[in-house]
Design a protein around this motif. Structure first.
Motif, PDB file in Angstrom:
ATOM      1  N   THR A 194       0.826  -1.209   0.000  1.00 28.05           N
ATOM      2  CA  THR A 194       0.000   0.000   0.000  1.00 28.05           C
ATOM      3  C   THR A 194       0.857   1.254   0.000  1.00 28.05           C
ATOM      4  O   THR A 194       0.595   2.209  -0.755  1.00 28.05           O
ATOM      5  CB  THR A 194      -0.947   0.001   1.212  1.00 28.05           C
ATOM      6  OG1 THR A 194      -1.777  -1.170   1.169  1.00 28.05           O
ATOM      7  CG2 THR A 194      -1.835   1.238   1.210  1.00 28.05           C
ATOM      8  N   GLN A 195       1.900   1.276   0.809  1.00 29.79           N
ATOM      9  CA  GLN A 195       2.814   2.419   0.809  1.00 29.79           C
ATOM     10  C   GLN A 195       3.478   2.595  -0.553  1.00 29.79           C
ATOM     11  O   GLN A 195       3.604   3.715  -1.053  1.00 29.79           O
ATOM     12  CB  GLN A 195       3.887   2.217   1.877  1.00 29.79           C
ATOM     13  CG  GLN A 195       3.412   2.450   3.298  1.00 29.79           C
ATOM     14  CD  GLN A 195       4.584   2.416   4.262  1.00 29.79           C
ATOM     15  OE1 GLN A 195       5.195   1.372   4.469  1.00 29.79           O
ATOM     16  NE2 GLN A 195       4.897   3.558   4.834  1.00 29.79           N
ATOM     17  N   PHE A 196       3.900   1.479  -1.139  1.00 29.16           N
ATOM     18  CA  PHE A 196       4.552   1.531  -2.446  1.00 29.16           C
ATOM     19  C   PHE A 196       3.601   2.082  -3.510  1.00 29.16           C
ATOM     20  O   PHE A 196       3.962   2.990  -4.277  1.00 29.16           O
ATOM     21  CB  PHE A 196       5.021   0.127  -2.822  1.00 29.16           C
ATOM     22  CG  PHE A 196       5.593   0.010  -4.207  1.00 29.16           C
ATOM     23  CD1 PHE A 196       6.715   0.738  -4.571  1.00 29.16           C
ATOM     24  CD2 PHE A 196       5.012  -0.839  -5.136  1.00 29.16           C
ATOM     25  CE1 PHE A 196       7.257   0.628  -5.854  1.00 29.16           C
ATOM     26  CE2 PHE A 196       5.541  -0.953  -6.412  1.00 29.16           C
ATOM     27  CZ  PHE A 196       6.662  -0.228  -6.770  1.00 29.16           C
ATOM     28  N   ALA A 197       2.381   1.561  -3.564  1.00 24.54           N
ATOM     29  CA  ALA A 197       1.416   1.989  -4.575  1.00 24.54           C
ATOM     30  C   ALA A 197       1.078   3.471  -4.427  1.00 24.54           C
ATOM     31  O   ALA A 197       0.940   4.194  -5.423  1.00 24.54           O
ATOM     32  CB  ALA A 197       0.146   1.137  -4.477  1.00 24.54           C
ATOM     33  N   MET A 198       0.953   3.937  -3.185  1.00 24.80           N
ATOM     34  CA  MET A 198       0.640   5.353  -2.957  1.00 24.80           C
ATOM     35  C   MET A 198       1.796   6.266  -3.365  1.00 24.80           C
ATOM     36  O   MET A 198       1.591   7.444  -3.682  1.00 24.80           O
ATOM     37  CB  MET A 198       0.304   5.577  -1.482  1.00 24.80           C
ATOM     38  CG  MET A 198      -1.009   4.972  -1.042  1.00 24.80           C
ATOM     39  SD  MET A 198      -1.287   5.191   0.727  1.00 24.80           S
ATOM     40  CE  MET A 198      -1.277   6.974   0.860  1.00 24.80           C
ATOM     41  N   ALA A 199       3.008   5.708  -3.381  1.00 21.95           N
ATOM     42  CA  ALA A 199       4.188   6.519  -3.696  1.00 21.95           C
ATOM     43  C   ALA A 199       4.481   6.590  -5.189  1.00 21.95           C
ATOM     44  O   ALA A 199       5.345   7.383  -5.600  1.00 21.95           O
ATOM     45  CB  ALA A 199       5.410   5.957  -2.964  1.00 21.95           C
ATOM     46  N   ILE A 200       3.789   5.807  -5.997  1.00 25.76           N
ATOM     47  CA  ILE A 200       4.090   5.777  -7.431  1.00 25.76           C
ATOM     48  C   ILE A 200       3.995   7.171  -8.038  1.00 25.76           C
ATOM     49  O   ILE A 200       4.908   7.644  -8.721  1.00 25.76           O
ATOM     50  CB  ILE A 200       3.142   4.799  -8.166  1.00 25.76           C
ATOM     51  CG1 ILE A 200       3.341   3.370  -7.663  1.00 25.76           C
ATOM     52  CG2 ILE A 200       3.357   4.871  -9.675  1.00 25.76           C
ATOM     53  CD1 ILE A 200       4.744   2.843  -7.808  1.00 25.76           C
ATOM     54  N   ASP A 201       2.890   7.851  -7.794  1.00 25.60           N
ATOM     55  CA  ASP A 201       2.723   9.223  -8.277  1.00 25.60           C
ATOM     56  C   ASP A 201       2.491  10.191  -7.122  1.00 25.60           C
ATOM     57  O   ASP A 201       1.981  11.295  -7.331  1.00 25.60           O
ATOM     58  CB  ASP A 201       1.557   9.308  -9.271  1.00 25.60           C
ATOM     59  CG  ASP A 201       1.872   8.597 -10.575  1.00 25.60           C
ATOM     60  OD1 ASP A 201       2.948   8.868 -11.139  1.00 25.60           O
ATOM     61  OD2 ASP A 201       1.059   7.761 -11.018  1.00 25.60           O
ATOM     62  N   GLY A 202       2.855   9.770  -5.909  1.00 19.51           N
ATOM     63  CA  GLY A 202       2.688  10.623  -4.731  1.00 19.51           C
ATOM     64  C   GLY A 202       3.898  11.521  -4.503  1.00 19.51           C
ATOM     65  O   GLY A 202       4.645  11.832  -5.436  1.00 19.51           O
ATOM     66  N   GLU A 203       4.100  11.915  -3.252  1.00 14.52           N
ATOM     67  CA  GLU A 203       5.199  12.821  -2.933  1.00 14.52           C
ATOM     68  C   GLU A 203       6.549  12.233  -3.308  1.00 14.52           C
ATOM     69  O   GLU A 203       7.445  12.943  -3.773  1.00 14.52           O
ATOM     70  CB  GLU A 203       5.170  13.160  -1.437  1.00 14.52           C
ATOM     71  CG  GLU A 203       4.019  14.068  -1.036  1.00 14.52           C
ATOM     72  CD  GLU A 203       4.121  14.471   0.418  1.00 14.52           C
ATOM     73  OE1 GLU A 203       5.202  14.299   1.014  1.00 14.52           O
ATOM     74  OE2 GLU A 203       3.112  14.962   0.953  1.00 14.52           O
ATOM     75  N   GLU A 204       6.718  10.930  -3.089  1.00 10.75           N
ATOM     76  CA  GLU A 204       7.997  10.293  -3.425  1.00 10.75           C
ATOM     77  C   GLU A 204       8.201  10.188  -4.931  1.00 10.75           C
ATOM     78  O   GLU A 204       9.320  10.095  -5.405  1.00 10.75           O
ATOM     79  CB  GLU A 204       8.077   8.893  -2.813  1.00 10.75           C
ATOM     80  CG  GLU A 204       8.102   8.872  -1.290  1.00 10.75           C
ATOM     81  CD  GLU A 204       6.700   8.786  -0.710  1.00 10.75           C
ATOM     82  OE1 GLU A 204       5.726   9.086  -1.455  1.00 10.75           O
ATOM     83  OE2 GLU A 204       6.569   8.408   0.460  1.00 10.75           O
ATOM     84  N   ASN A 205       7.112  10.193  -5.699  1.00  9.19           N
ATOM     85  CA  ASN A 205       7.130  10.138  -7.163  1.00  9.19           C
ATOM     86  C   ASN A 205       8.067   9.044  -7.672  1.00  9.19           C
ATOM     87  O   ASN A 205       9.005   9.290  -8.436  1.00  9.19           O
ATOM     88  CB  ASN A 205       7.532  11.492  -7.758  1.00  9.19           C
ATOM     89  CG  ASN A 205       6.864  11.717  -9.107  1.00  9.19           C
ATOM     90  OD1 ASN A 205       6.632  10.773  -9.849  1.00  9.19           O
ATOM     91  ND2 ASN A 205       6.557  12.966  -9.412  1.00  9.19           N
ATOM     92  N   VAL A 206       7.789   7.829  -7.221  1.00 12.72           N
ATOM     93  CA  VAL A 206       8.607   6.684  -7.595  1.00 12.72           C
ATOM     94  C   VAL A 206       8.655   6.501  -9.112  1.00 12.72           C
ATOM     95  O   VAL A 206       9.713   6.193  -9.675  1.00 12.72           O
ATOM     96  CB  VAL A 206       8.068   5.407  -6.911  1.00 12.72           C
ATOM     97  CG1 VAL A 206       8.707   4.160  -7.506  1.00 12.72           C
ATOM     98  CG2 VAL A 206       8.332   5.463  -5.409  1.00 12.72           C
ATOM     99  N   ALA A 207       7.532   6.708  -9.789  1.00 12.87           N
ATOM    100  CA  ALA A 207       7.491   6.524 -11.241  1.00 12.87           C
ATOM    101  C   ALA A 207       8.487   7.441 -11.942  1.00 12.87           C
ATOM    102  O   ALA A 207       9.240   7.003 -12.828  1.00 12.87           O
ATOM    103  CB  ALA A 207       6.076   6.765 -11.759  1.00 12.87           C
TER     104      ALA A 207
END
Length: 205
Positions: A42-55
């Motif tokens: 859940t943390q990973f999925a939220m970070a995909i385009d979230g503040e961490e912008n993993v994508a």
């Protein structure tokens, strides 16, 4: 709604049963191969385009998709899943991540993963043939797209509310194999991570 979501996220983080390495370090292959717990995913999925912008940091390119239920990405380099299948396309749904494989028929992969089709067209084809109105070959030809969707539960854990607590939780991690008319010639292989908050009596909220 915001308060409920915050409670759900806090509950997820408290109930994580593996060390939290953080979204930036989480492997998309581990997520696809069901190696994460629900809170970590859940943390990973939220970070995909979230503040961490993993994508963006991983140089994933968002791909316009005909399927409105998925967020699809093209990766800069191919990944390998199930030990043998390579792809540069992955996608996220509301609670799952999948690798999009160049595999027209999902059944062989599904068989090796012990995933059964919950929407098999065979009963309908057999019924058409049994009416005598068309030969078996014509009955099969009348259903050109064979829908496949199935899952195998890998983890199903319920944590009831303890004494003095208001909420419990229900986690499910499942291997998934499916296909879709929006992606002809492709198979979706991945993992679903489901979470429900339960009230003190064990009923879903």
């Amino acid at each position: 709604m915001v308060i409920f979501y915050a409670l759900a996220l806090a509950s997820l983080l408290q109930l994580a049963d593996t060390p939290n390495i953080g979204p930036a370090e989480t492997s998309e292959v581990d997520a696809i191969d069901c190696r994460l717990d629900v809170p970590s995913y859940t943390q990973f999925a939220m970070a995909i385009d979230g503040e961490e912008n993993v994508a963006r940091k991983r140089r994933w390119k968002r791909v316009a998709s005909r399927n409105a239920f998925i967020a699809e990405y093209e990766l800069p380099h191919a990944i390998t899943v199930v030990g043998a299948y390579s792809t540069r396309r992955i996608a996220f749904t509301s609670n799952a991540v999948v690798a999009i494989l160049d595999l027209p028929d999902p059944t062989t992969l599904a068989r090796s993963e012990q995933v059964e089709n919950a929407m098999s067209a065979e009963p309908m084809i057999d019924a058409l043939g049994e009416t005598g109105r068309m030969p078996p070959a014509q009955a099969k030809a009348s259903v050109p797209f064979r829908k496949f969707i199935g899952e195998r539960i890998l983890k199903d854990v319920t944590e009831h509310a303890g004494q003095g607590e208001s909420y419990g939780s229900h986690f499910v991690v499942a291997r998934t194999v499916s296909n879709a008319t929006t992606h002809p010639g492709k198979t979706f292989y991945g993992c679903t991570y489901r979470f429900e908050m339960l009230d003190k009596d064990g009923a879903p909220l």
